[in-house]
Design a protein around this motif. Structure first.
Motif, PDB file in Angstrom:
ATOM      1  N   SER A   6      33.577  63.427  -8.338  1.00  0.00           N
ATOM      2  CA  SER A   6      32.988  63.370  -7.010  1.00  0.00           C
ATOM      3  C   SER A   6      33.520  62.167  -6.239  1.00  0.00           C
ATOM      4  O   SER A   6      33.609  61.060  -6.774  1.00  0.00           O
ATOM      5  CB  SER A   6      31.464  63.291  -7.125  1.00  0.00           C
ATOM      6  OG  SER A   6      30.877  63.150  -5.862  1.00  0.00           O
ATOM      7  N   GLN A   7      33.860  62.388  -4.990  1.00  0.00           N
ATOM      8  CA  GLN A   7      34.364  61.328  -4.138  1.00  0.00           C
ATOM      9  C   GLN A   7      33.481  61.190  -2.903  1.00  0.00           C
ATOM     10  O   GLN A   7      32.859  62.155  -2.457  1.00  0.00           O
ATOM     11  CB  GLN A   7      35.800  61.635  -3.696  1.00  0.00           C
ATOM     12  CG  GLN A   7      36.785  61.726  -4.839  1.00  0.00           C
ATOM     13  CD  GLN A   7      38.197  61.964  -4.331  1.00  0.00           C
ATOM     14  OE1 GLN A   7      38.810  61.098  -3.717  1.00  0.00           O
ATOM     15  NE2 GLN A   7      38.711  63.156  -4.573  1.00  0.00           N
ATOM     16  N   ARG A   8      33.473  59.977  -2.348  1.00  0.00           N
ATOM     17  CA  ARG A   8      32.742  59.711  -1.114  1.00  0.00           C
ATOM     18  C   ARG A   8      33.735  59.766   0.034  1.00  0.00           C
ATOM     19  O   ARG A   8      34.659  58.952   0.099  1.00  0.00           O
ATOM     20  CB  ARG A   8      32.055  58.351  -1.204  1.00  0.00           C
ATOM     21  CG  ARG A   8      30.944  58.290  -2.248  1.00  0.00           C
ATOM     22  CD  ARG A   8      30.771  56.928  -2.865  1.00  0.00           C
ATOM     23  NE  ARG A   8      31.978  56.492  -3.568  1.00  0.00           N
ATOM     24  CZ  ARG A   8      32.040  55.435  -4.369  1.00  0.00           C
ATOM     25  NH1 ARG A   8      30.961  54.710  -4.582  1.00  0.00           N
ATOM     26  NH2 ARG A   8      33.173  55.109  -4.961  1.00  0.00           N
ATOM     27  N   HIS A  31      31.836  66.845  -3.585  1.00  0.00           N
ATOM     28  CA  HIS A  31      32.082  65.532  -3.003  1.00  0.00           C
ATOM     29  C   HIS A  31      30.962  65.157  -2.033  1.00  0.00           C
ATOM     30  O   HIS A  31      30.321  66.026  -1.428  1.00  0.00           O
ATOM     31  CB  HIS A  31      33.437  65.518  -2.298  1.00  0.00           C
ATOM     32  CG  HIS A  31      34.581  65.859  -3.195  1.00  0.00           C
ATOM     33  ND1 HIS A  31      34.902  65.109  -4.302  1.00  0.00           N
ATOM     34  CD2 HIS A  31      35.463  66.900  -3.180  1.00  0.00           C
ATOM     35  CE1 HIS A  31      35.944  65.658  -4.924  1.00  0.00           C
ATOM     36  NE2 HIS A  31      36.296  66.746  -4.262  1.00  0.00           N
ATOM     37  N   GLU A  32      30.735  63.865  -1.867  1.00  0.00           N
ATOM     38  CA  GLU A  32      29.688  63.359  -0.976  1.00  0.00           C
ATOM     39  C   GLU A  32      30.307  63.090   0.397  1.00  0.00           C
ATOM     40  O   GLU A  32      31.119  62.185   0.557  1.00  0.00           O
ATOM     41  CB  GLU A  32      29.090  62.077  -1.544  1.00  0.00           C
ATOM     42  CG  GLU A  32      28.444  62.250  -2.916  1.00  0.00           C
ATOM     43  CD  GLU A  32      27.923  60.944  -3.474  1.00  0.00           C
ATOM     44  OE1 GLU A  32      27.697  60.004  -2.675  1.00  0.00           O
ATOM     45  OE2 GLU A  32      27.771  60.843  -4.697  1.00  0.00           O
ATOM     46  N   THR A  34      30.263  62.252   4.525  1.00  0.00           N
ATOM     47  CA  THR A  34      29.652  61.704   5.728  1.00  0.00           C
ATOM     48  C   THR A  34      30.479  62.220   6.896  1.00  0.00           C
ATOM     49  O   THR A  34      31.685  61.964   6.975  1.00  0.00           O
ATOM     50  CB  THR A  34      29.649  60.170   5.724  1.00  0.00           C
ATOM     51  OG1 THR A  34      28.900  59.695   4.601  1.00  0.00           O
ATOM     52  CG2 THR A  34      29.035  59.630   7.006  1.00  0.00           C
ATOM     53  N   THR A  79      28.576  50.799   0.932  1.00  0.00           N
ATOM     54  CA  THR A  79      28.965  51.856  -0.001  1.00  0.00           C
ATOM     55  C   THR A  79      30.467  52.087   0.081  1.00  0.00           C
ATOM     56  O   THR A  79      31.017  52.293   1.171  1.00  0.00           O
ATOM     57  CB  THR A  79      28.233  53.166   0.325  1.00  0.00           C
ATOM     58  OG1 THR A  79      26.823  52.945   0.252  1.00  0.00           O
ATOM     59  CG2 THR A  79      28.621  54.265  -0.652  1.00  0.00           C
ATOM     60  N   LEU A  81      34.116  53.734   0.057  1.00  0.00           N
ATOM     61  CA  LEU A  81      34.658  55.018   0.497  1.00  0.00           C
ATOM     62  C   LEU A  81      35.878  55.352  -0.349  1.00  0.00           C
ATOM     63  O   LEU A  81      36.783  54.523  -0.493  1.00  0.00           O
ATOM     64  CB  LEU A  81      35.080  54.948   1.966  1.00  0.00           C
ATOM     65  CG  LEU A  81      34.006  55.044   3.036  1.00  0.00           C
ATOM     66  CD1 LEU A  81      34.640  54.860   4.412  1.00  0.00           C
ATOM     67  CD2 LEU A  81      33.278  56.383   2.967  1.00  0.00           C
TER      68      LEU A  81
END
Length: 321
Positions: A6-8, A31-32, A34, A79, A81
């Motif tokens: 999982s990546q942000r 993946h997370e 935004t 957080t 990235l």
């Protein structure tokens, strides 16, 4: 090959077109995300169609103050990235009069380039906290006067950045007082390539910095950034779309272009340093994403540095007034 971890991911332009299709793929992969959206209604609609973990941040990229505020919020979160995806864009095809942002900056340059440079300037610390960070910037083959699309109309050419040197209120980056919406878009995509070059230099090639061209993407309803062109010239855009998509079959589908963007975000085999990928037409209706040379101007490192510095100065002045 996609990375299963999982990546942000921070994504601009994720509420429509190629960016939205990429968001669907990345979200489904776990993946997370935004996603920056223009308003809350757009954000709510976008998130309702994603299957995985995602949040939205309201931000008008045509307002540098709004971009600065969002960057400060993200920095306060502290957080890391894993990927910063600068994908949003607009085009005013056929327009002969410039439109201007909240800071009196020509709108194509303000959204496609300047807002993204501000995000890169502010958010690099979050990227540098990640184990395997990367930057992905959606450019276009129209930046290259030698490409098929780049040959149509006036070619991309930044000159000596005379317009940008003059400060806010310029119509064209090369100092021309006569606005050309098609050329302004080409110029902004050339700026995207040069921004990627300069960021790679600043980062000393420590992470993948990827610029790419998705090809000519036209949806059935002329969506994505073509929505602006449809308003100003519906008959012309309809005829162009029919010929390019249905007769010549040189266009790429929006869903496949989105998958390619998602691939660039999470493919661990892409090396560190600068890369430019083009989604080339290889057969009747077929495409292949492959590494490609940029235009000569797109490889000018001195111009890349000058563009960055002048843009940074314009951002500072705009935010201080």
């Amino acid at each position: 090959m996609a990375d299963s971890a999982s990546q942000r991911v921070l994504l601009t332009g994720g509420s429509s077109g190629v960016g939205f299709e990429a968001a669907k793929v990345l979200s489904a992969q776990g993946h997370e995300l935004t996603i920056l959206c223009r308003n809350q209604a757009t954000a709510d609609q976008t998130l309702s169609q994603l299957s995985g973990s995602a949040r939205s941040v309201t931000c008008d990229l045509a307002d540098l103050s709004a971009v600065e505020e969002v960057c400060n919020q993200l920095l306060a979160d502290e957080t890391a990235l894993d990927a910063l995806v600068l994908n949003a864009g607009l085009q005013y095809a056929g327009a002969s009069e410039a439109q201007f942002s909240a800071q009196n900056i020509e709108l194509t340059f303000a959204v496609n380039q300047l807002a993204h440079q501000l995000m890169a300037m502010r958010l690099l610390p979050l990227l540098q906290r990640a184990a395997r960070p990367r930057l992905v910037i959606t450019a276009s083959e129209v930046h290259n006067p030698g490409s098929g699309a780049g040959k149509v109309g006036k070619p991309a050419d930044l000159g000596e950045l005379e317009g940008l040197r003059a400060g806010a209120g310029f119509a064209m980056l090369n100092g021309s007082a006569r606005f050309d919406g098609n050329k302004a878009y080409k110029d902004s995509k050339l700026c995207n390539v040069l921004m990627a070059r300069e960021l790679n230099r600043q980062l000393d090639a420590a992470m993948p910095v990827i610029a790419w061209s998705p090809g000519l993407v036209i949806t059935r309803n002329s969506g994505g950034f073509f929505r602006y062109n449809k308003r100003s010239n519906p008959l012309g855009m309809g005829a162009f779309a029919f010929v390019a998509r249905d007769l010549l079959r040189i266009t790429e589908s929006v869903d496949n272009a989105g998958r390619l963007l998602a691939q660039l975000v999470n493919d661990p085999e892409i090396p560190t340093g600068f890369s430019y990928f083009t989604n080339k037409v290889v057969s009747f209706g077929g495409h292949r994403l492959e590494p490609t040379d940029t235009s000569v101007e797109g490889a000018d490192l001195q111009k890349a540095e000058a563009l960055w510095q002048l843009s940074a100065q314009l951002i500072t002045r705009s935010l201080s007034t």
